[in-house]
Design a protein around this motif. Structure first.
Motif, PDB file in Angstrom:
ATOM      1  N   CYS A  97       0.859  -1.176   0.000  1.00  0.00           N
ATOM      2  CA  CYS A  97       0.000   0.000   0.000  1.00  0.00           C
ATOM      3  C   CYS A  97       0.898   1.229   0.000  1.00  0.00           C
ATOM      4  CB  CYS A  97      -0.911  -0.004   1.216  1.00  0.00           C
ATOM      5  SG  CYS A  97      -2.122  -1.311   1.168  1.00  0.00           S
ATOM      6  N   ASP A  98       0.976   1.895  -1.142  1.00  0.00           N
ATOM      7  CA  ASP A  98       1.858   3.051  -1.308  1.00  0.00           C
ATOM      8  C   ASP A  98       1.568   4.171  -0.328  1.00  0.00           C
ATOM      9  OD1 ASP A  98       3.243   1.941  -3.264  1.00  0.00           O
ATOM     10  OD2 ASP A  98       2.424   3.150  -4.909  1.00  0.00           O
ATOM     11  N   ASN A  99       0.301   4.303   0.035  1.00  0.00           N
ATOM     12  CA  ASN A  99      -0.090   5.437   0.867  1.00  0.00           C
ATOM     13  C   ASN A  99       0.240   5.223   2.341  1.00  0.00           C
ATOM     14  OD1 ASN A  99      -1.978   3.370   0.917  1.00  0.00           O
ATOM     15  ND2 ASN A  99      -3.657   4.740   1.404  1.00  0.00           N
ATOM     16  N   LEU A 100       0.659   4.009   2.694  1.00  0.00           N
ATOM     17  CA  LEU A 100       0.985   3.743   4.098  1.00  0.00           C
ATOM     18  C   LEU A 100       2.498   3.698   4.289  1.00  0.00           C
ATOM     19  CD1 LEU A 100      -1.610   0.934   4.856  1.00  0.00           C
ATOM     20  CD2 LEU A 100      -1.857   3.391   5.132  1.00  0.00           C
ATOM     21  N   THR A 149       8.603   5.997   7.178  1.00  0.00           N
ATOM     22  CA  THR A 149       8.612   6.597   5.841  1.00  0.00           C
ATOM     23  C   THR A 149       7.500   5.979   4.993  1.00  0.00           C
ATOM     24  OG1 THR A 149      11.007   6.563   6.064  1.00  0.00           O
ATOM     25  CG2 THR A 149      10.130   7.153   3.901  1.00  0.00           C
ATOM     26  N   PRO A 150       6.721   6.817   4.293  1.00  0.00           N
ATOM     27  CA  PRO A 150       5.698   6.254   3.407  1.00  0.00           C
ATOM     28  C   PRO A 150       6.348   5.452   2.277  1.00  0.00           C
ATOM     29  CG  PRO A 150       5.447   8.643   3.608  1.00  0.00           C
ATOM     30  CD  PRO A 150       6.703   8.286   4.314  1.00  0.00           C
ATOM     31  N   ALA A 152       5.447   5.179  -0.645  1.00  0.00           N
ATOM     32  CA  ALA A 152       5.424   5.924  -1.908  1.00  0.00           C
ATOM     33  C   ALA A 152       6.747   6.624  -2.175  1.00  0.00           C
ATOM     34  CB  ALA A 152       4.289   6.945  -1.890  1.00  0.00           C
ATOM     35  N   SER A 153       7.487   6.965  -1.118  1.00  0.00           N
ATOM     36  CA  SER A 153       8.717   7.715  -1.357  1.00  0.00           C
ATOM     37  C   SER A 153       9.954   6.814  -1.372  1.00  0.00           C
ATOM     38  CB  SER A 153       8.868   8.816  -0.311  1.00  0.00           C
ATOM     39  OG  SER A 153       8.911   8.258   0.972  1.00  0.00           O
ATOM     40  N   LEU A 154       9.767   5.502  -1.503  1.00  0.00           N
ATOM     41  CA  LEU A 154      10.908   4.588  -1.570  1.00  0.00           C
ATOM     42  C   LEU A 154      11.290   4.297  -3.014  1.00  0.00           C
ATOM     43  CD1 LEU A 154      10.021   1.915   1.125  1.00  0.00           C
ATOM     44  CD2 LEU A 154      11.307   4.026   1.375  1.00  0.00           C
ATOM     45  N   ARG A 159      11.364  -0.806  -2.084  1.00  0.00           N
ATOM     46  CA  ARG A 159      10.011  -1.354  -2.029  1.00  0.00           C
ATOM     47  C   ARG A 159      10.073  -2.876  -2.082  1.00  0.00           C
ATOM     48  NH1 ARG A 159       5.869   1.705  -3.936  1.00  0.00           N
ATOM     49  NH2 ARG A 159       5.238  -0.009  -5.250  1.00  0.00           N
TER      50      ARG A 159
ATOM     51  N   ARG B 348      -5.860   8.570   0.239  1.00  0.00           N
ATOM     52  CA  ARG B 348      -5.215   9.778   0.751  1.00  0.00           C
ATOM     53  C   ARG B 348      -6.252  10.795   1.192  1.00  0.00           C
ATOM     54  NH1 ARG B 348      -1.478   7.785  -2.811  1.00  0.00           N
ATOM     55  NH2 ARG B 348       0.639   7.959  -2.060  1.00  0.00           N
ATOM     56  N   ARG B 405       5.657   5.955  -8.368  1.00  0.00           N
ATOM     57  CA  ARG B 405       5.192   5.670  -7.021  1.00  0.00           C
ATOM     58  C   ARG B 405       3.746   5.273  -7.042  1.00  0.00           C
ATOM     59  NH1 ARG B 405       9.207  10.369  -5.261  1.00  0.00           N
ATOM     60  NH2 ARG B 405      10.921   8.995  -4.746  1.00  0.00           N
TER      61      ARG B 405
END
Ligand code: ATP
Ligand code: MG
Lengths: 258, 405
Positions: A97-100, A149-150, A152-154, A159, B348, B405
């Motif tokens: 889950c990118d948002n987590l 860190t979320p 999404a920012s990896l 990931r 989000r 992303r």
């Protein structure tokens, strides 16, 4: 050698078949993995490797055939059933889950809680999750950014590492990895391969899919080849050459009977 | 188990504070409340220049009461949007709930009758939510269609309920009191003190738990700054409202709902699973989360909150009519959530954003009313704001995807 360290058969798949509409994706897949052993499942694109893994992880159900865990035939009607049996999977599409953030992904579906009002209301205990994850990751030599860190920012490799770490954290018996090194650079690939060996040393059965035969020869104890939805060959790493495997994958060799 | 402090070689340096946390947020396309608060300040300055009475305590008190129903509906919308779904029925559901409320309350005139009527009105909303949620998850019809079809149906139900009587006034004094009661000044200050205390307890408690477990914690000065910030904002709000008649009861209800559901989304298992589902439904399913159950619950929640909004609206307007819940309520509620920064694409956003979005829209509407702008201008401007908000949402999402992303 103690009793616990003698290899036991963890997974046995027999005559697995699966059809998607007009496509007969699996026509008869046979394989087995024991504790402390790494089995590589290889085959060309569309051979049915991911489909096989999805059957074992309970994401999809076979039309025919049996899946046995520790000698008992099981019906894996959902991912949670497979998880309860100690099976963990790193999917080809990662399934994060990118948002987590990283902790939430590591503990997704297995969140720890602490009581806020005892007996009435409990809340997700992120601190405890983070605290428990750190030493396990350290002991496996997994390096990640701060766990808050979320995702999404990896980077792609990070990931991938999160997805692998998740399986490692929870897989008590069997870990399935679908192309875990596909997106990785040299160093990251080596660390994932090391991780796979570490798992095997901890007596876990590992089934890994890869297109990279160099990786396969580095990490696997045995190799099973899939072609057009059928297992066409089983090899021991020490008794086979790169060329043999390539021939089996492409169908250039005679079919090896089992 | 050993307590190793932190992780080895963190590859991103988000240790020191605000700047890097903003950078992380920019990278993940999650700006939180920042844009909407800037928008709010700009809008207030503009209207204050155009009409010096805009920021009067009396007008601000009106403003917060005007956004109560939109805000309540927008909380439910936020949940639905977090899943990446949509619910187009909420306004009609609020209409049905208002209709049921006023009809029951015409015969039940006591305070006890009012409470029973409220409960039944909310239950009717919940029942609709159950129906829609099951239809969407079990049969698999897109929520967009189920709730649009439902919306028509519920308007029919409302017409049938109110029938030839048309507009039914609210005569039950308890119901009317919901929107005409103001809290005494001291109670306002007490609530403000409790709010700040709870916020401080929560943030400092979290810090303490982190340090105890040997994890990296936010520096204490930064937390103190946040607490002081909350204290200042809370004080300004209470001070302003007390300069008129005090905190309106209906506004208090909205704020309580925002806090409760803010807590649900951030801290409970259910809330975390809503985010997980919106982020990657397949990952959530594979992780063993009961995806269908979460989805149905969210639709129930949205409809239930819509019913509550309907009740608050009926109390404020003093009546329900066949037109209740038909106008721009639906779009404004959805717009409030999106303007607040909740993404249309799922995963989000937050309930607090919905409140901020409702404030933006409420301010525009209220400001234009003060300037006696015609409805035509109002609609144009509100439409433009929604379009801009959705565009920003889409662009940040596209940037995220481009960045892999
Ligand atoms: N959900 C599905 N619906 C329809 N067809 C499918 C589905 N999943 C897999 N297939 C088909 O089944 C066959 C096997 O696919 P699978 O993903 O298992 O291959 P793979 O061996 O993992 O290939 P790759 O190396 O490209 O990952 C392919 O022909 C694919 O098109
Ligand atoms: Mg595959």
């Amino acid at each position: 050698m103690s009793e616990a360290n003698r290899p036991r058969e963890i997974l046995r798949v027999e005559n697995l078949k699966k059809r998607f509409g007009a496509v007969q994706a699996l026509k008869g897949v046979n394989l087995h993995v024991s504790s402390g052993e790494v089995l590589a499942l290889v085959g060309d694109n569309g051979a049915g490797k991911s489909t096989t893994i999805k059957m074992v992880s309970g994401v999809d159900q076979p039309d025919e055939g049996t899946i046995s865990i520790e000698g008992r035939a099981v019906k894996l009607n959902g991912p949670s059933i497979a998880e309860a049996l100690g099976i963990q999977t790193v999917y080809q599409d990662l399934a994060l889950c990118d948002n987590l953030d990283i902790v939430s992904n590591l503990f997704l579906g297995k969140e720890l809680k602490r009581p806020l009002i005892p007996g009435v209301l409990s809340v997700v205990d992120k601190e405890e999750m983070e605290k428990r994850a750190v030493p396990v990751l350290d002991s496996l030599g997994i390096h990640l950014p701060p766990l808050t860190t979320p995702v999404a920012s990896l980077s792609g490799g990070q990931r991938q590492t999160v997805a692998v770490a998740r399986a490692v954290l929870w897989g008590s018996k069997l870990v399935l990895l679908d192309e875990p090194t596909a997106a990785l650079g040299v160093a990251q690939t080596r660390s994932v391969l090391n991780l796979i060996r570490t798992l095997a040393k901890k007596d876990i059965a590992v089934l890994v899919i890869s297109h990279n035969l160099t990786d396969v020869f580095q990490v696997a104890d045995r190799i099973t080849v899939l072609r057009h939805g059928e297992t066409v060959a089983h090899y021991k790493n020490s008794e086979v050459t790169n060329e043999d495997v390539v021939a089996a994958i492409t169908g250039a060799s005679r079919k090896v009977e089992m | 188990m050993s307590t190793v402090p932190g992780q080895k070689e963190p590859t991103s340096t988000n240790d020191e504070g605000l700047f890097s946390s903003i950078k992380v947020r920019l990278a993940s396309g999650d700006l939180g409340l920042i844009p909407v608060i800037i928008a709010l300040i700009v809008i207030w300055i503009v209207f204050q220049i155009l009409n010096p009475h805009f920021l009067d305590p009396r007008n601000l008190s009106n403003l917060v009461q005007q956004i109560v129903d939109i805000g309540t509906l927008a909380i439910g919308v936020t949940f639905v949007l977090l899943l990446g779904e949509i619910d187009l029925s909420i306004a009609a559901v609020s209409g049905v709930s208002a209709g049921i409320l006023v009809i029951l309350a015409t015969s039940w005139t006591g305070p006890f009758g009012a409470i029973i009527a409220i409960i039944i009105a909310i239950l009717s909303g919940i029942a609709i939510g159950v129906f829609q949620g099951l239809w969407v998850t079990l049969i698999g019809v897109p929520a967009f269609i189920v709730t649009l079809a439902g919306s028509l149906g519920y308007q029919g139900i409302l017409l049938a309920l109110l029938g030839d009587t048309g507009t039914v006034p609210v005569i039950n004094p308890t119901l009317l009191a919901i929107s005409s009661t103001y809290l005494p000044g001291w109670l306002g200050w007490l609530l403000a003190a409790i709010t700040v205390a709870v916020f401080a307890w929560a943030t400092l408690g979290q810090r303490q738990r982190r340090t105890q477990k040997g994890l990296k914690a936010t520096p204490i000065n930064q937390l103190m700054l946040r607490i002081i910030g909350v204290a200042i904002i809370t004080s300004i709000v209470v001070l302003t409202l007390n300069l008129y008649k005090g905190i309106p009861l209906s506004a208090l209800i909205l704020i309580l709902l925002v806090f409760i559901f803010g807590f649900v989304t951030q801290s409970t298992l259910f809330g975390r699973h809503v985010y997980a589902l919106g982020g990657n439904a397949e990952a959530a399913r594979r992780a063993g989360i009961k995806v269908k159950w979460v989805k149905v619950s969210v639709f129930i929640l949205a409809a239930g909150l819509a019913a509550v909004g309907g009740i608050l609206g009926a109390s404020r307007l003093g009546a329900a009519s066949p037109a209740t819940g038909t106008g721009d309520l639906l779009l404004l509620s959805i717009a409030a959530a999106i303007i607040g920064g909740t993404s249309l694409f799922g995963g989000r956003g937050s309930v607090y954003n919905a409140l901020a979005g409702a404030l933006v829209l409420g301010s525009v509407e209220n400001g234009m009313d003060l300037l006696s702008a015609p409805s035509s201008t109002k609609y144009l401007i509100e439409g433009a704001i929604l379009l801009i908000a959705v565009t920003i949402d889409t662009l940040t999402r596209r940037r995220r995807i481009k960045a892999g992303r």
